[in-house]
Scaffold this motif. Structure first.
Motif, PDB file in Angstrom:
ATOM      1  N   ASN A  73       0.827  -1.214   0.000  1.00 43.60           N
ATOM      2  CA  ASN A  73       0.000   0.000   0.000  1.00 43.60           C
ATOM      3  C   ASN A  73       0.858   1.259   0.000  1.00 43.60           C
ATOM      4  O   ASN A  73       0.563   2.233  -0.704  1.00 43.60           O
ATOM      5  N   ILE A  74       1.929   1.242   0.793  1.00 47.24           N
ATOM      6  CA  ILE A  74       2.821   2.391   0.886  1.00 47.24           C
ATOM      7  C   ILE A  74       3.516   2.645  -0.451  1.00 47.24           C
ATOM      8  O   ILE A  74       3.584   3.778  -0.938  1.00 47.24           O
ATOM      9  N   VAL A  75       4.027   1.569  -1.053  1.00 44.11           N
ATOM     10  CA  VAL A  75       4.726   1.698  -2.332  1.00 44.11           C
ATOM     11  C   VAL A  75       3.771   2.174  -3.422  1.00 44.11           C
ATOM     12  O   VAL A  75       4.131   3.004  -4.268  1.00 44.11           O
ATOM     13  N   GLU A  76       2.538   1.668  -3.411  1.00 40.68           N
ATOM     14  CA  GLU A  76       1.548   2.094  -4.407  1.00 40.68           C
ATOM     15  C   GLU A  76       1.219   3.577  -4.281  1.00 40.68           C
ATOM     16  O   GLU A  76       0.796   4.210  -5.249  1.00 40.68           O
ATOM     17  N   SER A  77       1.433   4.121  -3.092  1.00 39.85           N
ATOM     18  CA  SER A  77       1.185   5.555  -2.872  1.00 39.85           C
ATOM     19  C   SER A  77       2.319   6.416  -3.389  1.00 39.85           C
ATOM     20  O   SER A  77       2.276   7.646  -3.270  1.00 39.85           O
ATOM     21  N   GLY A  78       3.359   5.781  -3.935  1.00 40.51           N
ATOM     22  CA  GLY A  78       4.485   6.534  -4.477  1.00 40.51           C
ATOM     23  C   GLY A  78       5.602   6.769  -3.483  1.00 40.51           C
ATOM     24  O   GLY A  78       6.551   7.500  -3.759  1.00 40.51           O
ATOM     25  N   ILE A  79       5.503   6.140  -2.306  1.00 43.14           N
ATOM     26  CA  ILE A  79       6.504   6.308  -1.249  1.00 43.14           C
ATOM     27  C   ILE A  79       7.520   5.165  -1.315  1.00 43.14           C
ATOM     28  O   ILE A  79       7.173   4.029  -1.622  1.00 43.14           O
ATOM     29  N   ILE A  80       8.778   5.480  -1.010  1.00 43.71           N
ATOM     30  CA  ILE A  80       9.835   4.470  -0.978  1.00 43.71           C
ATOM     31  C   ILE A  80      10.166   4.165   0.481  1.00 43.71           C
ATOM     32  O   ILE A  80      10.824   4.958   1.161  1.00 43.71           O
ATOM     33  N   PRO A  81       9.685   3.034   1.003  1.00 41.83           N
ATOM     34  CA  PRO A  81       9.923   2.707   2.411  1.00 41.83           C
ATOM     35  C   PRO A  81      11.319   2.143   2.640  1.00 41.83           C
ATOM     36  O   PRO A  81      11.846   1.394   1.815  1.00 41.83           O
ATOM     37  N   VAL A  82      11.924   2.534   3.752  1.00 48.63           N
ATOM     38  CA  VAL A  82      13.233   2.014   4.163  1.00 48.63           C
ATOM     39  C   VAL A  82      13.065   1.531   5.606  1.00 48.63           C
ATOM     40  O   VAL A  82      12.910   2.337   6.521  1.00 48.63           O
ATOM     41  N   TYR A  83      13.045   0.224   5.801  1.00 49.43           N
ATOM     42  CA  TYR A  83      12.815  -0.324   7.134  1.00 49.43           C
ATOM     43  C   TYR A  83      14.124  -0.397   7.917  1.00 49.43           C
ATOM     44  O   TYR A  83      15.112  -0.974   7.444  1.00 49.43           O
ATOM     45  N   VAL A  84      14.120   0.166   9.117  1.00 51.92           N
ATOM     46  CA  VAL A  84      15.311   0.196   9.971  1.00 51.92           C
ATOM     47  C   VAL A  84      15.048  -0.651  11.214  1.00 51.92           C
ATOM     48  O   VAL A  84      14.138  -0.364  11.996  1.00 51.92           O
ATOM     49  N   PHE A  85      15.856  -1.691  11.396  1.00 47.60           N
ATOM     50  CA  PHE A  85      15.669  -2.637  12.490  1.00 47.60           C
ATOM     51  C   PHE A  85      16.573  -2.317  13.678  1.00 47.60           C
ATOM     52  O   PHE A  85      17.708  -1.864  13.505  1.00 47.60           O
ATOM     53  N   ASP A  86      16.056  -2.571  14.870  1.00 47.91           N
ATOM     54  CA  ASP A  86      16.805  -2.339  16.098  1.00 47.91           C
ATOM     55  C   ASP A  86      18.024  -3.245  16.201  1.00 47.91           C
ATOM     56  O   ASP A  86      17.997  -4.399  15.757  1.00 47.91           O
ATOM     57  N   GLY A  87      19.069  -2.708  16.836  1.00 49.69           N
ATOM     58  CA  GLY A  87      20.208  -3.507  17.237  1.00 49.69           C
ATOM     59  C   GLY A  87      20.112  -3.755  18.736  1.00 49.69           C
ATOM     60  O   GLY A  87      19.011  -3.864  19.290  1.00 49.69           O
ATOM     61  N   LYS A  88      21.237  -3.783  19.412  1.00 44.38           N
ATOM     62  CA  LYS A  88      21.247  -4.007  20.850  1.00 44.38           C
ATOM     63  C   LYS A  88      20.782  -2.738  21.572  1.00 44.38           C
ATOM     64  O   LYS A  88      21.340  -1.665  21.360  1.00 44.38           O
ATOM     65  N   PRO A  89      19.770  -2.849  22.431  1.00 46.51           N
ATOM     66  CA  PRO A  89      19.285  -1.647  23.128  1.00 46.51           C
ATOM     67  C   PRO A  89      20.303  -1.155  24.147  1.00 46.51           C
ATOM     68  O   PRO A  89      21.071  -1.945  24.712  1.00 46.51           O
ATOM     69  N   PRO A  90      20.326   0.145  24.408  1.00 42.62           N
ATOM     70  CA  PRO A  90      21.249   0.682  25.412  1.00 42.62           C
ATOM     71  C   PRO A  90      20.929   0.109  26.793  1.00 42.62           C
ATOM     72  O   PRO A  90      19.770  -0.176  27.102  1.00 42.62           O
ATOM     73  N   GLU A  91      21.940  -0.049  27.607  1.00 42.44           N
ATOM     74  CA  GLU A  91      21.739  -0.559  28.961  1.00 42.44           C
ATOM     75  C   GLU A  91      20.780   0.325  29.750  1.00 42.44           C
ATOM     76  O   GLU A  91      20.008  -0.155  30.593  1.00 42.44           O
TER      77      GLU A  91
END
Length: 330
Positions: A49-67
């Motif tokens: 749906n997002i791509v069809e709207s003309g938007i280019i999604p870039v998914y950013v995944f979490d790494g190790k959370p700060p202590e």
């Protein structure tokens, strides 16, 4: 947002899919082996749906959370455990509405769910980035540096991390039920421009961070006792910083945490430069079918239709990206 790259806080979006895409009794979508598939359904169809709207999604995944976030993470686990207990009680009593409510609250994003989501996105040709720590901070950095046009997350912390533009509700659709009411509201994207916001409030980013610290952040969930958003705004507008307000409108004994360190976590989070160009690639149709149809029992015709929509949407997004945007003239 047409033709623009948007850095999406992946964990934030996947939690939404896990919570929202469920049966009426709260049961998540599952395959024939009893494995949850709500996240895969959300990733596949809502990203299309997002791509069809003309938007280019870039998914950013979490790494190790700060202590420093450990206390908040423990608090969230406790909330989920209590919600699961209430779900079981509601199930025994046959309270369908309560079952769904507590099932949504008990949603868990496991490593397996995250990895499956990554694999599907990569098969779809959607850019996937791995953050060294907080995905939200990395998405904000990408936006601030111009790799992406905006960050997408439900959390306003994105602004504290330095996102120049924030989009909320991008990965949501349809209507949302208001808590404890039989009232539904339409969901549409909400856009926040930080420069405009800061100018209107007459605040710097550092001052907005101080307001967040007084109210409570992931690094100090309790905040300062007795201080809400309006009071925090009034204090920082009056004194300019937490330091200047201590001994006046702030009692030092109520600040039992290292606010300077928390401020630094927002101002200088652990982030990294992208190691390649952030672009969409041609979808791997065979891999998409293998993940969704062969491994998780999705309907083959619906997946084929989704793939066709994805191809068409990518052409739209890429064409929009090449066109001159109006914002270059302002």
């Amino acid at each position: 947002m047409k033709g623009k790259k948007i850095a999406i806080d992946a964990y934030n979006a996947i939690y939404q899919f896990l919570a929202a895409i469920r049966q009426t009794d709260g049961t998540p979508l599952m395959d024939s082996k009893g494995r949850p598939t709500s996240h895969l359904s959300g990733i596949f169809y809502r990203t299309i749906n997002i791509v069809e709207s003309g938007i280019i999604p870039v998914y950013v995944f979490d790494g190790k959370p700060p202590e420093e976030k450990s206390a908040e993470l423990r608090r969230r686990i406790e909330i989920k455990e209590k919600a699961m207990e209430k779900y079981e009680q509601a199930r025994k009593e046959g309270e369908i509405r309560s079952m769904k409510k507590y099932a949504q609250m008990s949603s868990r994003l496991t490593n397996a769910v995250a990895e499956e989501s990554k694999e599907l996105l990569q098969a779809m040709g959607i850019p996937v980035l791995q953050a060294p720590s907080e995905g939200e901070a990395e998405a904000a950095y990408l936006t601030h540096k111009g790799y992406t046009w905006a960050s997408a997350s439900q959390d306003y912390d994105s602004l504290l991390f330095g996102a120049d533009r924030l989009v909320r509700n991008l990965t949501l659709s349809g209507k949302r039920k208001l808590p404890n009411k039989d009232v539904y509201v339409d969901i549409s994207p909400q856009f926040i421009d930080f420069v405009t916001l800061a100018k209107k409030l007459e605040l710097s980013r550092e001052q907005l961070i101080d307001i967040g610290i007084l109210v409570g952040t992931d690094y100090n969930p309790e905040g300062v006792k007795g201080i809400g958003a309006k009071t925090a705004l009034k204090i920082i507008k009056k004194y300019g910083s937490i330091e200047n307000a201590i001994g006046k409108d702030l009692d030092e004994k109520d600040i039992d945490f290292d606010y300077k360190h928390i401020r630094k976590l927002f101002l200088d989070p652990k982030v990294s430069e992208p190691n390649s160009t952030i672009e969409m690639e041609n979808p791997n149709e065979d891999r998409i079918r293998e993940i969704l149809v062969n491994e998780h029992d999705f309907n083959e015709d619906r997946v084929a239709n989704g793939i066709a929509r994805l191809h068409k949407g990518m052409k739209i997004s890429k064409n929009m990206e090449r066109q001159t945007g109006l914002d270059k003239w302002f």
